[in-house]
Write a protein that holds these residues in place. Sequence first.
Motif, short mmCIF file in Angstrom:
data_model
loop_
_atom_site.label_atom_id
_atom_site.label_comp_id
_atom_site.label_asym_id
_atom_site.label_seq_id
_atom_site.Cartn_x
_atom_site.Cartn_y
_atom_site.Cartn_z
N GLN A 79 0.79 -1.23 0.00
CA GLN A 79 0.00 0.00 0.00
C GLN A 79 0.83 1.29 0.00
OE1 GLN A 79 -0.52 1.91 3.17
NE2 GLN A 79 -1.68 3.48 2.08
N ASP A 80 1.88 1.35 0.79
CA ASP A 80 2.63 2.61 0.85
C ASP A 80 3.61 2.76 -0.30
OD1 ASP A 80 4.44 0.68 1.75
OD2 ASP A 80 5.52 2.12 2.98
N ALA A 81 3.78 1.73 -1.09
CA ALA A 81 4.67 1.79 -2.26
C ALA A 81 4.19 0.74 -3.25
CB ALA A 81 6.12 1.53 -1.86
N PRO A 82 3.08 1.02 -3.95
CA PRO A 82 2.51 -0.02 -4.82
C PRO A 82 3.30 -0.28 -6.10
CG PRO A 82 1.16 1.98 -4.90
CD PRO A 82 2.22 2.21 -3.86
N TYR A 83 4.39 0.44 -6.29
CA TYR A 83 5.27 0.12 -7.43
C TYR A 83 6.68 0.58 -7.10
CZ TYR A 83 5.27 5.07 -8.71
OH TYR A 83 5.42 6.43 -8.70
N GLY A 84 7.60 0.05 -7.86
CA GLY A 84 8.99 0.47 -7.72
C GLY A 84 9.49 0.96 -9.06
N ASP A 85 10.49 1.83 -9.03
CA ASP A 85 10.99 2.44 -10.26
C ASP A 85 12.09 1.56 -10.84
OD1 ASP A 85 11.55 4.12 -12.30
OD2 ASP A 85 12.64 5.58 -11.09
N CYS A 86 11.68 0.58 -11.61
CA CYS A 86 12.65 -0.38 -12.15
C CYS A 86 12.76 -0.25 -13.66
CB CYS A 86 12.26 -1.79 -11.76
SG CYS A 86 10.62 -2.26 -12.33
N LEU B 139 -15.96 5.12 -0.57
CA LEU B 139 -15.24 5.37 -1.82
C LEU B 139 -13.78 5.66 -1.47
CD1 LEU B 139 -17.85 7.69 -3.59
CD2 LEU B 139 -17.49 5.24 -3.92
N PRO B 140 -12.84 5.17 -2.28
CA PRO B 140 -11.43 5.50 -2.02
C PRO B 140 -11.21 7.02 -2.09
CG PRO B 140 -11.62 3.71 -3.62
CD PRO B 140 -13.01 4.28 -3.43
N LEU C 164 -9.62 -0.76 -10.84
CA LEU C 164 -8.93 -0.30 -12.05
C LEU C 164 -9.89 0.39 -13.02
CD1 LEU C 164 -6.33 -3.15 -12.57
CD2 LEU C 164 -5.91 -0.81 -11.84
N ALA C 165 -11.12 -0.10 -13.12
CA ALA C 165 -12.08 0.57 -14.01
C ALA C 165 -12.37 1.98 -13.49
CB ALA C 165 -13.36 -0.25 -14.11
N SER C 166 -12.42 2.12 -12.16
CA SER C 166 -12.70 3.43 -11.58
C SER C 166 -11.54 4.39 -11.81
CB SER C 166 -12.97 3.28 -10.08
OG SER C 166 -14.01 2.35 -9.86
N LYS C 167 -10.33 3.88 -11.64
CA LYS C 167 -9.14 4.70 -11.92
C LYS C 167 -9.12 5.08 -13.40
CE LYS C 167 -4.81 6.15 -10.86
NZ LYS C 167 -4.59 7.24 -9.88
N ALA C 168 -9.41 4.11 -14.25
CA ALA C 168 -9.39 4.35 -15.69
C ALA C 168 -10.40 5.42 -16.09
CB ALA C 168 -9.67 3.05 -16.45
N VAL D 166 -1.38 0.23 -11.24
CA VAL D 166 -1.43 -0.20 -9.83
C VAL D 166 -2.41 0.67 -9.05
CG1 VAL D 166 0.97 -0.98 -9.96
CG2 VAL D 166 0.48 1.26 -8.97
N SER D 167 -3.15 1.54 -9.74
CA SER D 167 -4.07 2.48 -9.07
C SER D 167 -3.32 3.16 -7.92
CB SER D 167 -5.32 1.76 -8.55
OG SER D 167 -6.27 2.70 -8.10
N GLN D 168 -2.26 3.87 -8.30
CA GLN D 168 -1.25 4.32 -7.35
C GLN D 168 -1.79 5.12 -6.18
OE1 GLN D 168 0.00 7.83 -7.47
NE2 GLN D 168 1.32 7.48 -5.70
N ASP D 169 -2.73 6.03 -6.43
CA ASP D 169 -3.20 6.85 -5.30
C ASP D 169 -4.25 6.14 -4.47
OD1 ASP D 169 -5.24 7.00 -7.20
OD2 ASP D 169 -5.87 8.97 -6.50
N ALA D 170 -4.71 4.99 -4.90
CA ALA D 170 -5.69 4.21 -4.14
C ALA D 170 -5.54 2.76 -4.56
CB ALA D 170 -7.11 4.71 -4.41
#
Lengths: 463, 463
Positions: A323-330, B42-43, B139-143, B321-325
């Motif tokens: 949650q606090d880092a849902p991706y990495g910069d790879c 809601l996120p 993901l659909a919501s983010k999209a 990754v729906s980064q902000d949520a």
Amino acid sequence: MTPRMLPSLATFTDLYELTMAQAYWQEGMAETATFSFFFRSLPPHRGYLVAAGIEPLLAELDGFHFTEEDIAALRQLRRFHEDFLSYLAGVRFTGSVRAVAEGTVVFANEPLLEVTAPILQAQLVETLVVNRLHVYTLLASKAARVRWAAGPQRQVVDFGARRCHGLEAADIAAYSGWLVGFEGTSNVHAGLRYGIPLYGTMAHSFVTAFPHELDAFRAYARTFPDSTTLLVDTYDTVAGIKHALRIAGELQQQGHQLRGIRLDSGDLASLSRIARQLADAAGFPHLQIFASGGIDEYTIEQLVAQRAPIDAFGVGTKYGVSQDAPYGDCAYKLVSYAGRATLKLSEHKQTLPGSKQVYRFYDPTGQMLYDQIALAEEPPPLGGQPLLHEVIHEGRRVHPPVSLDASRQYFRQQWASLPEPCKDLHNPVPYDVQLSVRLHQLTKQLSEQLRAELHPPDHMPAG
Amino acid sequence: MTPRMLPSLATFTDLYELTMAQAYWQEGMAETATFSFFFRSLPPHRGYLVAAGIEPLLAELDGFHFTEEDIAALRQLRRFHEDFLSYLAGVRFTGSVRAVAEGTVVFANEPLLEVTAPILQAQLVETLVVNRLHVYTLLASKAARVRWAAGPQRQVVDFGARRCHGLEAADIAAYSGWLVGFEGTSNVHAGLRYGIPLYGTMAHSFVTAFPHELDAFRAYARTFPDSTTLLVDTYDTVAGIKHALRIAGELQQQGHQLRGIRLDSGDLASLSRIARQLADAAGFPHLQIFASGGIDEYTIEQLVAQRAPIDAFGVGTKYGVSQDAPYGDCAYKLVSYAGRATLKLSEHKQTLPGSKQVYRFYDPTGQMLYDQIALAEEPPPLGGQPLLHEVIHEGRRVHPPVSLDASRQYFRQQWASLPEPCKDLHNPVPYDVQLSVRLHQLTKQLSEQLRAELHPPDHMPAG
């Protein structure tokens, strides 16, 4: 669950890998390329990464090919030359792969894996390589933080299955947790697939399916008289704890033992204290207190600091999506082609050229001191342990696959050698990663050369 | 890629679903249960959710069963009664499912789907149901946010494949993007699987594989003279743009047309302006400017506000990754068993009892006015459109599967009827969702009844 004919794993690639492949093929560019996979930076609050996904990736590279059905489907796109598609149908992965061992602690800019192959092949596997190493490493790194926060006395179990991004992601979370020392997972599919111990308690729905909480507890305990953990927060947690202790007494009279209770909401520190006191007073000092509900390494750290008497944590959503880092910069970058070292200069994304090796240096007590990233062709520096080893040679695996349990053992050693200040959850002390003099010089020289070609002196603005 | 015998999809379940199943079986609890799937809230920053994953889930429920191999593997766990395992081997999904249509705009507390089945079956599919509806809807919501930010004039393409949490998650991102109106995806597997248009440009590695950028551009343009988009930021973006325009001129002389250029780093607003000016000045007003690199709805909103002349966005990591949520707070809760409405009272997690229907009210222009959540058994309120419809009846699908393209059309109508202030990316106006009087009364009555049973008046503390 009707099985459907899906495209094969080889088609798990971005379209441009295939269009570039056709361009390489058409241009007759069949020289050897080396691509390097690394993280440009550590995600926020991270002092290290745990390299993972290498073993699963190697299994997927083994036998890489496009099926007849794939080729037929690609033909329908009307983008590719027929001769290229015929060529593609015959492509197998014949290259070599060097990689760090599954479960190795790594840092920014250090290659986790390098692929050396005819450029078309090395390019085609990019999406697969990045997807695998990224998500496994992300989750293994998150898991290591969670495991460390809990300390050696408390258990940690993966509960992420329902909120991970897909079924496959759920298996990856279970795998990654086990790799770094979780006690198990709730995910039956992953447990059966990887041989990971399975854990489970009960759901609120089980409790609400009965007219009264006590009925629900009693029914479950009848079915599993020696392995029951009762969920006590469905209606009122303190009342639920008292109901659970009543069941504990009933089981005891029948020669059985209630294993534990589970708290899933509310103030876990104070509720666990109440539960512990009530259980001890009732003569059940061995009753386990299991906590779950929005838990991650930060929650665990706080609960441990508050000396909450919790014996085990179930980590679900926040672990399972990192949650606090849902991706990495790879990145997976071309570092040499046809014997020529390459790099890119894009803003904030400049890369290091050439095939590399990482050497790790230890102090006399076995603690990691620093790493050096060097060119693979350099003579090894005295006392440095190389981290990358050849795992695929000309398309064939050099050794049999390493089992997940063996990787788990290996990670334990790695972890013991990582200095404690690097493990901090908030402000880890940066671990020292140096570049070899030759790598530094090559990077500088190539950058200058490229910049000079882009902006020849006679075209430079006055002044 | 060696195919391995994996456990079946039925084992994608948390262990407790199986242990509870054995308890239900042992207790002879075979009455009908209804479980309701909904988002508790809601996120962050979201004014709505786009319900998705329903069609894929229905396909997976169709034919749900444990294989002989699954049963054998479960036997090895030594947790289950042999008679229960025999029973489990014969379990099929014979229940009914009511759901909103794929692509429906929904809000907090509104059920997206309800399962009504013998409790054991309804419980067993929990993990699968939650996993599917959660990640697709997320993901659909983010999209939808991303698509809306870009506006009708600019294209949006999914580039998430490499950073999504697994290959399956990548396909889900491609699917979800297409559902809400993306123009396509870079993911070949998803494109072939779902019939989504494929998009691609070129990678930095392609450029660095050649001694000079111009050579790389020329080689690619030779291979795809009418569909080339050149990546211009490998070394120096402005120089790259000029090289691309030179190629555009060369192609023009040969009767072809350079499709576009792609910016992947740096200040996209100013670089796109430079690119547009240079291209227009060189006589290529139709040259498309494609932007990518760390882009999400927030970046797009800023670029659009700055009137950056960008024609298409590639959204990768932060979308995928729906980064902000990266998760939503959803639940699959037992709302009735054996004709008795149920709820739980856990702190901050109280649920609404009973099987439900959602009615949507529109103004005369077709704009959504408000929703009402009611008990399914209530007579429909005048003028309200019910959102949930039966899709599986006694284990069989009521209608043929709805195609993704049909759902995409349906979403477009949904979207047009959602008031614009609810679409804001930062502070959306909350959409009005009411509870019916009867649902409100039932919730109040059941909560009071449960609380009274937990704390009988004669046990209440003095005062």
